[in-house]
Design a protein around this motif. Structure first.
Motif, PDB file in Angstrom:
ATOM      1  N   ILE A  79       0.780  -1.224   0.000  1.00 29.88           N
ATOM      2  CA  ILE A  79       0.000   0.000   0.000  1.00 29.88           C
ATOM      3  C   ILE A  79       0.812   1.274   0.000  1.00 29.88           C
ATOM      4  CG2 ILE A  79      -1.922  -1.126   1.155  1.00 29.88           C
ATOM      5  CD1 ILE A  79      -0.582   1.258   3.273  1.00 29.88           C
ATOM      6  N   PHE A  87       6.161   2.555  11.788  1.00 35.94           N
ATOM      7  CA  PHE A  87       6.026   1.733  10.580  1.00 35.94           C
ATOM      8  C   PHE A  87       4.753   0.891  10.617  1.00 35.94           C
ATOM      9  CE2 PHE A  87       6.595  -2.239   8.376  1.00 35.94           C
ATOM     10  CZ  PHE A  87       6.993  -1.812   7.139  1.00 35.94           C
ATOM     11  N   LEU A  88       4.574   0.163  11.703  1.00 37.13           N
ATOM     12  CA  LEU A  88       3.473  -0.807  11.730  1.00 37.13           C
ATOM     13  C   LEU A  88       2.117  -0.147  11.915  1.00 37.13           C
ATOM     14  CD1 LEU A  88       5.066  -3.588  13.889  1.00 37.13           C
ATOM     15  CD2 LEU A  88       4.522  -3.690  11.482  1.00 37.13           C
ATOM     16  N   TYR A  89       2.091   0.953  12.643  1.00 37.36           N
ATOM     17  CA  TYR A  89       0.797   1.543  12.952  1.00 37.36           C
ATOM     18  C   TYR A  89       0.393   2.627  11.976  1.00 37.36           C
ATOM     19  CZ  TYR A  89       0.436  -0.923  17.362  1.00 37.36           C
ATOM     20  OH  TYR A  89       0.320  -1.909  18.295  1.00 37.36           O
ATOM     21  N   TYR A  90       1.375   3.265  11.351  1.00 36.22           N
ATOM     22  CA  TYR A  90       0.980   4.407  10.534  1.00 36.22           C
ATOM     23  C   TYR A  90       1.143   4.201   9.044  1.00 36.22           C
ATOM     24  CZ  TYR A  90       0.506   7.301  14.656  1.00 36.22           C
ATOM     25  OH  TYR A  90       0.099   7.823  15.837  1.00 36.22           O
ATOM     26  N   PHE A  98       3.658   1.924   6.994  1.00 37.34           N
ATOM     27  CA  PHE A  98       4.251   0.814   6.238  1.00 37.34           C
ATOM     28  C   PHE A  98       5.323   1.279   5.270  1.00 37.34           C
ATOM     29  CE2 PHE A  98       1.013  -2.877   6.304  1.00 37.34           C
ATOM     30  CZ  PHE A  98       1.417  -3.143   7.585  1.00 37.34           C
ATOM     31  N   ILE A 131       7.823  13.335  14.074  1.00 40.67           N
ATOM     32  CA  ILE A 131       6.369  13.315  13.901  1.00 40.67           C
ATOM     33  C   ILE A 131       5.850  14.727  13.917  1.00 40.67           C
ATOM     34  CG2 ILE A 131       4.229  12.637  14.985  1.00 40.67           C
ATOM     35  CD1 ILE A 131       5.333  10.104  15.647  1.00 40.67           C
ATOM     36  N   GLY A 132       5.252  15.109  12.848  1.00 36.65           N
ATOM     37  CA  GLY A 132       4.686  16.442  12.792  1.00 36.65           C
ATOM     38  C   GLY A 132       3.297  16.437  13.398  1.00 36.65           C
ATOM     39  N   ALA A 133       3.036  17.382  14.272  1.00 38.55           N
ATOM     40  CA  ALA A 133       1.697  17.492  14.837  1.00 38.55           C
ATOM     41  C   ALA A 133       1.219  18.912  14.609  1.00 38.55           C
ATOM     42  CB  ALA A 133       1.716  17.153  16.314  1.00 38.55           C
ATOM     43  N   PRO A 134       0.706  19.193  13.418  1.00 41.14           N
ATOM     44  CA  PRO A 134       0.405  20.580  13.066  1.00 41.14           C
ATOM     45  C   PRO A 134      -0.618  21.227  13.995  1.00 41.14           C
ATOM     46  CG  PRO A 134      -0.509  19.062  11.465  1.00 41.14           C
ATOM     47  CD  PRO A 134       0.364  18.271  12.353  1.00 41.14           C
ATOM     48  N   LEU A 191      -4.973  -7.926   2.352  1.00 43.00           N
ATOM     49  CA  LEU A 191      -4.721  -6.494   2.210  1.00 43.00           C
ATOM     50  C   LEU A 191      -3.929  -6.019   3.414  1.00 43.00           C
ATOM     51  CD1 LEU A 191      -5.331  -3.853   0.697  1.00 43.00           C
ATOM     52  CD2 LEU A 191      -7.193  -3.534   2.263  1.00 43.00           C
ATOM     53  N   GLU A 192      -2.715  -5.601   3.176  1.00 40.84           N
ATOM     54  CA  GLU A 192      -1.927  -5.160   4.323  1.00 40.84           C
ATOM     55  C   GLU A 192      -2.084  -3.666   4.493  1.00 40.84           C
ATOM     56  OE1 GLU A 192       2.185  -4.765   2.615  1.00 40.84           O
ATOM     57  OE2 GLU A 192       2.003  -6.924   2.765  1.00 40.84           O
ATOM     58  N   LEU A 193      -2.672  -3.320   5.624  1.00 44.85           N
ATOM     59  CA  LEU A 193      -2.829  -1.916   5.974  1.00 44.85           C
ATOM     60  C   LEU A 193      -2.178  -1.724   7.338  1.00 44.85           C
ATOM     61  CD1 LEU A 193      -6.519  -0.924   5.243  1.00 44.85           C
ATOM     62  CD2 LEU A 193      -4.509   0.102   4.279  1.00 44.85           C
ATOM     63  N   PRO A 194      -1.648  -0.550   7.599  1.00 43.78           N
ATOM     64  CA  PRO A 194      -1.152  -0.289   8.946  1.00 43.78           C
ATOM     65  C   PRO A 194      -2.296  -0.369   9.948  1.00 43.78           C
ATOM     66  CG  PRO A 194      -0.420   1.403   7.430  1.00 43.78           C
ATOM     67  CD  PRO A 194      -1.381   0.563   6.695  1.00 43.78           C
ATOM     68  N   TYR A 195      -1.927  -0.548  11.202  1.00 44.24           N
ATOM     69  CA  TYR A 195      -2.929  -0.769  12.250  1.00 44.24           C
ATOM     70  C   TYR A 195      -3.947   0.375  12.294  1.00 44.24           C
ATOM     71  CZ  TYR A 195      -4.525  -2.060  16.930  1.00 44.24           C
ATOM     72  OH  TYR A 195      -5.268  -2.448  17.997  1.00 44.24           O
ATOM     73  N   TYR A 196      -3.457   1.594  12.341  1.00 43.12           N
ATOM     74  CA  TYR A 196      -4.393   2.706  12.416  1.00 43.12           C
ATOM     75  C   TYR A 196      -5.149   2.886  11.108  1.00 43.12           C
ATOM     76  CZ  TYR A 196      -2.081   3.915  16.760  1.00 43.12           C
ATOM     77  OH  TYR A 196      -1.589   3.871  18.019  1.00 43.12           O
ATOM     78  N   VAL A 216      -3.945   8.432  20.853  1.00 40.98           N
ATOM     79  CA  VAL A 216      -3.025   8.699  19.768  1.00 40.98           C
ATOM     80  C   VAL A 216      -3.062  10.181  19.473  1.00 40.98           C
ATOM     81  CG1 VAL A 216      -2.275   7.890  17.540  1.00 40.98           C
ATOM     82  CG2 VAL A 216      -3.949   6.585  18.803  1.00 40.98           C
ATOM     83  N   GLY A 217      -1.908  10.764  19.218  1.00 38.73           N
ATOM     84  CA  GLY A 217      -1.881  12.166  18.852  1.00 38.73           C
ATOM     85  C   GLY A 217      -2.377  12.361  17.436  1.00 38.73           C
ATOM     86  N   LEU A 218      -2.920  13.529  17.171  1.00 37.24           N
ATOM     87  CA  LEU A 218      -3.392  13.814  15.814  1.00 37.24           C
ATOM     88  C   LEU A 218      -2.202  14.332  15.022  1.00 37.24           C
ATOM     89  CD1 LEU A 218      -5.770  14.024  13.937  1.00 37.24           C
ATOM     90  CD2 LEU A 218      -6.120  16.326  14.720  1.00 37.24           C
ATOM     91  N   THR A 219      -1.474  13.426  14.426  1.00 38.00           N
ATOM     92  CA  THR A 219      -0.229  13.812  13.770  1.00 38.00           C
ATOM     93  C   THR A 219      -0.374  13.780  12.260  1.00 38.00           C
ATOM     94  OG1 THR A 219       0.482  11.536  13.742  1.00 38.00           O
ATOM     95  CG2 THR A 219       1.123  12.845  15.625  1.00 38.00           C
ATOM     96  N   CYS A 220       0.651  14.294  11.610  1.00 43.73           N
ATOM     97  CA  CYS A 220       0.670  14.276  10.151  1.00 43.73           C
ATOM     98  C   CYS A 220       0.544  12.855   9.628  1.00 43.73           C
ATOM     99  CB  CYS A 220       1.972  14.836   9.632  1.00 43.73           C
ATOM    100  SG  CYS A 220       2.125  16.563   9.864  1.00 43.73           S
ATOM    101  N   ASN A 221       1.233  11.938  10.287  1.00 43.95           N
ATOM    102  CA  ASN A 221       1.224  10.562   9.817  1.00 43.95           C
ATOM    103  C   ASN A 221      -0.180  10.010   9.787  1.00 43.95           C
ATOM    104  OD1 ASN A 221       3.885  10.900   9.848  1.00 43.95           O
ATOM    105  ND2 ASN A 221       4.372   9.291  11.297  1.00 43.95           N
ATOM    106  N   GLN A 281      -2.738   9.127   6.424  1.00 45.32           N
ATOM    107  CA  GLN A 281      -3.383   7.830   6.203  1.00 45.32           C
ATOM    108  C   GLN A 281      -4.716   7.989   5.473  1.00 45.32           C
ATOM    109  OE1 GLN A 281      -2.739   4.475   6.619  1.00 45.32           O
ATOM    110  NE2 GLN A 281      -0.794   5.530   6.551  1.00 45.32           N
ATOM    111  N   THR A 335      -4.042   8.278   1.967  1.00 43.55           N
ATOM    112  CA  THR A 335      -3.628   6.982   1.426  1.00 43.55           C
ATOM    113  C   THR A 335      -4.844   6.126   1.123  1.00 43.55           C
ATOM    114  OG1 THR A 335      -1.642   7.074   2.756  1.00 43.55           O
ATOM    115  CG2 THR A 335      -2.214   4.952   1.843  1.00 43.55           C
TER     116      THR A 335
END
Lengths: 721, 455
Positions: free
Chosen positions: A105, A302-305, A307, A604-607, B314-319, B392-397, B401, B404
């Protein structure tokens, strides 16, 4: 600026080839780039020893990672190249050979994969490649044009052209405009360059992000390519992020019957990451280590956000930089012999840095000679003499840790339900974070191990031993200090082997106690006792006692050998080598990166959070004296207007009355200089304040916090919560 | 004309009548051609190949100039005109001479200039002619009246799957001669497919050797093959009438059909046992029809269409998975119910007779079956935080998602794609209930529990 003869003001275009020169320049600069300094940093940093150590370390790691990724992708790439080679000829039926590459993905990550594919195809002279991204293909016209353009002027293919091809290339040197790039042109170009027999090359079209394409454009595009298949040897490669069903659902029957689809699978991203972790990050080759928390943090992202392996590597690089940039003392974080050389270069400040390391204190405390303590704390030369031994201990510790981890992973990795995790990385984190032998999961593992059947246990343990031995000879032995490590480890394994031998020879039979006679008699007595119990409670107590006795007696020789070997493993491997970071030898901070907070803040950006801090507490960023706050909720008139307005709006509900807001704004401002404005009437509002308020509200709207309501006059709607 | 008919007819069995009609229309280059012919019929009825064969014959035998175009390739009018000019340029013309035709006028003029004096015939065939409707407004009318405009003996053949009524517009179109190629019926299909027999036999004989060749020689008779085709059509004819597709599949399955005969395990006359062997492969081939997925040799079958497999593979990240679940919940619950579903102390719900009745009536109108509703990003995030146990913080990452998921077509923008910034963009979830249930199972989350429909 050049003067003009025009009297009017404006921008003027000069036709002096300036744009052309600009276009040429970057390519030249790129070529001379690696020779010159590629770093943004000035000389004063790049000449420091820590920078040398850093770049050395990063270079090694980077090469290792790249090599690893090359080999793991090699099989799929080989297959693809082979596919292109076979299918890349003109054929008579209108069927377009298509390869679907199931990538996973994270699409940006896979662009790189397609780059390597392109390079390979060029290297083997199989075909010309055009990588079409969905953003270039909004319409069919744009798609065809960019395809033709990139096929004809493929920059990466130019250097590998021979002389004979070069002058053919000269023929097309007169560049076409974008709108002139049609299939007709492509056809003419192809028959010009590759028309001859034996010179045929496939034209490979790569669509790296299949999902993002507009379905209609894609369908027409495929129909055109398949119609051209007779004359031009097109091969299509689709990068599919999800699954084959998307291909089938995007392409209707009349399109899908025009292609011949072949599916290729690439390595899944988590397996790719595990490979990188096992082979590179956890390799004993490198002196640099991540602490358990930092390691977990990066794998968590990697695993949570996302990949994204690229992202992971960049994060790791950031940690590396952060580690080395802490000072020249960290230049010692290299191989042993190199570190010895660097010790001499250390200055007084560097020695002080080392003395300030948290693990230095326990070291000093365990010296019991007063004079030596003073020498260690004050005399740089004395400490420098001591350093090699300390560093050696540290390095050796990490190697032993890694070896034991290998053994331990093999031991507990495949237990049912994997209480401690089954991968190196999980166990690494577990062992480094807390003393592992005190965790409940560890005890569970031990229990499961002691319940195992004899054959299974023996097989498992001998596998562990052989695995560790293999690891020793493969990974540890070639390193410096490797022999020392291997020596210690081999001795341990040897004792383990003898113990295991005992286990193997042990019988499963119930071993009667040494004094069987007394045992028998007691048994008899118990039997007789049972017959003469008086009450229920007595019976219960007796039964309990007997069952206890039974348990003690029933320990077979095997069980005793088993507990013995398990105790040995716990004592000699787990407690001795798999120590958590707090119990690592002194100066381990030189090798282990622990500063997770900085990395978190920077990676980690936290806007939203950053904006909130900036508006809520401007002092945090501005560092001014005027708006220092004791309390987060405090409102001070000296703060910037925007900040005041923001804080006021936080107190409101969904709808904000503008007039009330303005009044509140005014009162806040006035409290700042109330002496002068005390007499100003309530109704009259200073136009200056009103203007400031209006401007601040407009800025807040620009930032997206509010929206002017259309339903209710003079009200604003809050957009955030 | 007779010659053309004679050359083409053996290639296209069951199309004698249509060939004859066409040949009568364009078979004589010395007579005036009709201005335009419209050939239509479903896919796989031989429109394109038939036209191609006839045009080739005309060119070879009568020195007629012909052009074949595909309207899909002509994404601008200019390309269409230049392609025609390219093919119709006089032989003595230097190829380097520019063929620029920016508009219809120049195109017609150019044709006149080149061929004004010669009395030759010209044939222009345009495939996928329905695309001409979407091009400039003058393209279709000019093509239909090209003969009149240029004064040349020119005929335009339009090929399409639609009937000509679909072309009518306000300004009207001039007359066109329609030729319909009807779909083949079952016997015709059988006849066409069995014409493959000789080729197939030759191919098989090349591949085989020894014993198997002998058996093959003996058993592979036309009757055997037509038996097979009967079996084959009994399965496939209901699903697909596209002859090329049928032909391809028939060939693929025939190898499987022949296998037991070649092994010697089944007599070639034992139809019922052969049927038992082939029924399974035929049925699986039926699901693969039109898809053309080719499996590399020696690799396991990765094509599993079930939703379960798809969701698990389907591989998706956990969140990412949780975001997808949250999006599904937002799409299939009304915003009114959010409080009741996701807030712990939401108070007691008052039951009114009205609502009970309404619900009973609309039992079949479950929102999971009605299709997804749209939701804003704020609501998506609110539900995401409600169903996630950890903080979880509300981050860019996290925010990236969402995009994505949109890229992967698991979510889709309904409106406001341009102004995501001011929060008015609306999304919807495009995956089904079953898929989400499996995703939920992977992360250990019971989706059903949070759907109003299942309360």
């Amino acid at each position: 600026m050049d003067p003009t003869i025009s009297v009017s003001k404006g921008c003027f275009v000069y036709k002096n080839g300036a744009t052309r020169a600009n276009k040429k320049e970057p390519s030249k600069r790129k070529r001379s780039g690696p020779a010159a300094t590629s770093s943004l940093l000035g000389k004063e940093i790049t000449t420091q020893p820590f920078y040398a150590a850093y770049s050395d370390c990063w270079k090694q790691l980077h090469e290792h990672i790249q090599q690893l990724q090359m080999t793991s992708n090699a099989r799929t790439l080989e297959q693809l190249v082979e596919f292109v080679g076979i299918e890349g000829h003109c054929r008579l039926d209108e069927v377009l050979p298509t390869a679907a590459l199931l990538t996973g993905i994270n699409q940006p990550d896979h662009l790189k994969q397609f780059e390597t594919l392109t390079q390979r195809l060029h290297l083997q002279r199989v075909g010309r490649v055009s990588v079409l991204q969905s953003r270039d293909c909004a319409t069919l016209k744009a798609a065809i044009e960019s395809m033709v353009y990139s096929l004809m002027y493929d920059l990466s293919a130019m250097p590998e052209m021979d002389e004979e091809e070069a002058d053919e290339g000269e023929r097309d040197r007169k560049r076409l405009r974008r709108t002139q790039c049609t299939l007709k042109q492509l056809h003419a170009w192809y028959s010009n360059n590759f028309g001859g027999a034996g010179k045929q090359r496939a034209l490979v079209i790569v669509l790296p992000d299949f999902e993002c394409f507009n379905a209609n454009v894609l369908q027409d595009f495929i129909l055109i390519l398949s119609a051209q298949c007779e004359r031009l040897p097109f091969v299509l490669i689709l990068g599919v992020a999800t699954a084959m069903t998307t291909v089938h659902s995007t392409l209707p029957y009349h399109v899908s019957s025009k292609i011949k689809l072949r599916v290729f699978q690439t390595q899944a991203a988590p397996t790719g990451l595990n490979e990188v972790l096992d082979k590179v990050l956890l390799s004993p080759k490198y002196a640099f280590h991540l602490s358990g928390k930092a390691f977990k943090f990066l794998t968590h992202i990697f695993l949570y956000y996302d990949f994204s392996i690229q992202g992971f590597i960049q994060g790791f690089k950031y940690c590396l930089m952060e580690h080395y940039f802490a000072g020249n003392a960290f230049a010692l974080c290299t191989g042993y012999s190199q570190a010895l050389g660097r010790i001499k270069q250390l200055s007084h400040e560097d020695m002080e840095t080392i003395r300030r390391l948290p693990s230095f204190r326990p070291y000093v405390e365990q010296i019991n000679d007063c004079k030596r303590i003073i020498a260690v704390l004050t005399d740089d030369e004395y400490l420098k003499k001591k350093l090699p031994q300390l560093l050696r201990d540290c390095l050796l510790h990490f190697m032993l840790f890694r070896c034991s981890l290998e053994f331990f992973t093999e031991l507990v990795g495949d237990l049912p339900r994997c209480p401690l995790g089954k991968l190196h990385r999980e166990l690494y984190v577990n062992c480094l974070n807390k003393p592992i032998s005190q965790q409940a999961e560890y005890k569970e593992c031990w229990q499961i191990l002691s319940f195992m059947s004899k054959e299974a246990f023996v097989a498992k343990l001998s596998k562990c031993i052989s695995c560790t031995e293999h690891f020793l000879s493969e990974q540890i032995a070639p390193l410096e200090l490797g022999d020392a490590c291997a020596e210690v480890m081999r001795a341990e394994l040897q004792t383990l082997k003898t113990l295991l031998n005992d286990v193997e020879l042990a019988t499963l039979e119930q071993q009667p106690h040494v004094n069987s006679e007394s045992h028998l008699s007691s048994d008899a007595r118990a039997l007789t006792d049972l017959t003469q119990v008086a009450s229920r409670q007595e019976l219960k107590a007796q039964l309990l006692q007997r069952s206890k006795q039974d348990k003690q007696q029933s320990t077979s020789e095997y069980a005793r050998a088993l507990t013995k070997i398990l105790a040995h493993i716990e004592e000699q491997l787990v407690l001795k080598h798999l120590r958590p970071l707090q119990q690592a030898p002194p100066l381990h901070e030189l090798y282990v990166f622990t500063d997770i907070a900085t990395v978190r803040r920077n990676i980690i950006g936290a806007p939203r959070a950053a904006l909130h801090t900036a508006l809520n507490n401007p002092h945090f960023y501005m560092q001014c004296k005027c708006c220092e706050l004791q309390d987060q909720t405090q409102l001070v008139g000296t703060m910037p207007d925007l900040s005041v307005v923001y804080k006021l709006h936080l107190e409101c509900g969904r709808m904000i009355n503008l007039f009330d807001w303005l009044q509140a704004f005014r009162s806040v401002l006035r409290s700042a200089d109330e002496q002068e404005n005390a007499e100003v009437s309530q109704e009259h509002i200073d136009p200056q304040i009103q203007a400031r308020f209006t401007r601040a509200v407009a800025e807040l709207q620009f930032l997206g916090y509010i929206k002017m309501s259309k339903r209710k006059t003079d009200h604003a709607t809050r957009l955030t919560w | 004309m007779e010659q053309i008919c004679g050359a083409v007819e053996p290639l296209f069995p069951c199309r004698e009548a249509s060939i004859r009609t066409l040949c009568e229309l364009i078979g004589h280059c010395n007579e005036a051609y009709p201005p335009a012919i419209y050939i239509f019929g479903h896919s796989g009825t031989g429109k394109t190949s038939l036209t191609k064969a006839i045009l080739q014959q005309c060119e070879r035998q009568q020195k007629v100039r012909t052009v074949q175009l595909n309207a899909i390739e002509c994404y601008t009018t200019k390309i269409l005109l230049e392609n025609v000019l390219d093919a119709l340029a006089p032989e003595e013309q230097q190829p380097a001479e520019s063929l620029v035709a920016d508009n219809m006028l120049e195109f017609v003029e150019q044709l006149r200039r080149w061929h004004g004096k010669s009395a030759r015939g010209f044939l222009i065939a345009v495939d996928n002619a329905e695309r001409l409707r979407d091009m400039d407004a003058n393209v279709l009318p000019v093509l239909l009246r090209l003969q009149q405009l240029t004064g040349l003996n020119i005929c335009v053949l339009l090929l399409s799957q639609l009937p000509f009524e679909k072309y009518y517009n306000k300004t009207g179109l001039s007359e066109i001669i329609p030729v319909h190629l009807a779909q083949y019926n079952k016997t015709e299909t059988l006849r066409i497919l069995s014409s493959d027999f000789d080729q197939l036999k030759r191919q098989l004989q090349l591949q085989l050797d020894g014993d198997r060749l002998a058996i093959c020689e003996q058993s592979l008779t036309p009757e055997f093959y037509s038996n097979y085709l009967n079996l084959f059509l009994s399965v496939f004819y209901k699903a697909c009438r596209d002859v090329p597709e049928l032909r391809l599949t028939a060939r693929k399955c025939f190898a499987v059909y022949m296998e037991p005969v070649l092994d010697g395990s089944v007599e070639c006359t034992d139809v019922s046992r052969l049927w038992r062997h082939i029924a399974g492969p035929l049925r699986s081939a039926l699901t693969q029809i039109y898809l053309r997925v080719e499996k590399p040799l020696g690799e396991p079958d990765i094509e599993d269409q079930s939703v379960r497999r798809l969701a698990q593979s389907l591989e998706l990240p956990y969140y990412g998975k949780f975001l997808l679940i949250a999006a599904f919940l937002a799409s299939h619950n009304s915003a009114k119910q959010d409080k009741r579903l996701f807030v712990k102390h939401h108070g007691k719900q008052r039951k009114r007779m009205q609502t009970v009745n309404a619900r009973a009536k609309n039992a079949e109108k479950m929102s999971t079956t009605l299709g997804p509703k749209s939701f804003s990003i704020d609501r998506l995030l609110a539900i995401f935080y409600a169903i996630l146990d950890e903080k979880v913080g509300l981050t860019c990452n996290l925010l990236s998602q969402i995009s994505t998921l949109v890229h992967l077509k698991l979510l889709a923008f309904v409106s406001g794609e341009q102004n995501i910034m001011d929060g008015s963009a609306k999304l919807q979830c495009t995956v089904g209930l079953e898929f989400v249930l499996y995703i939920g199972k992977v992360v250990g989350f019971n989706v059903r529990q949070y759907l109003c429909d299942f309360m």
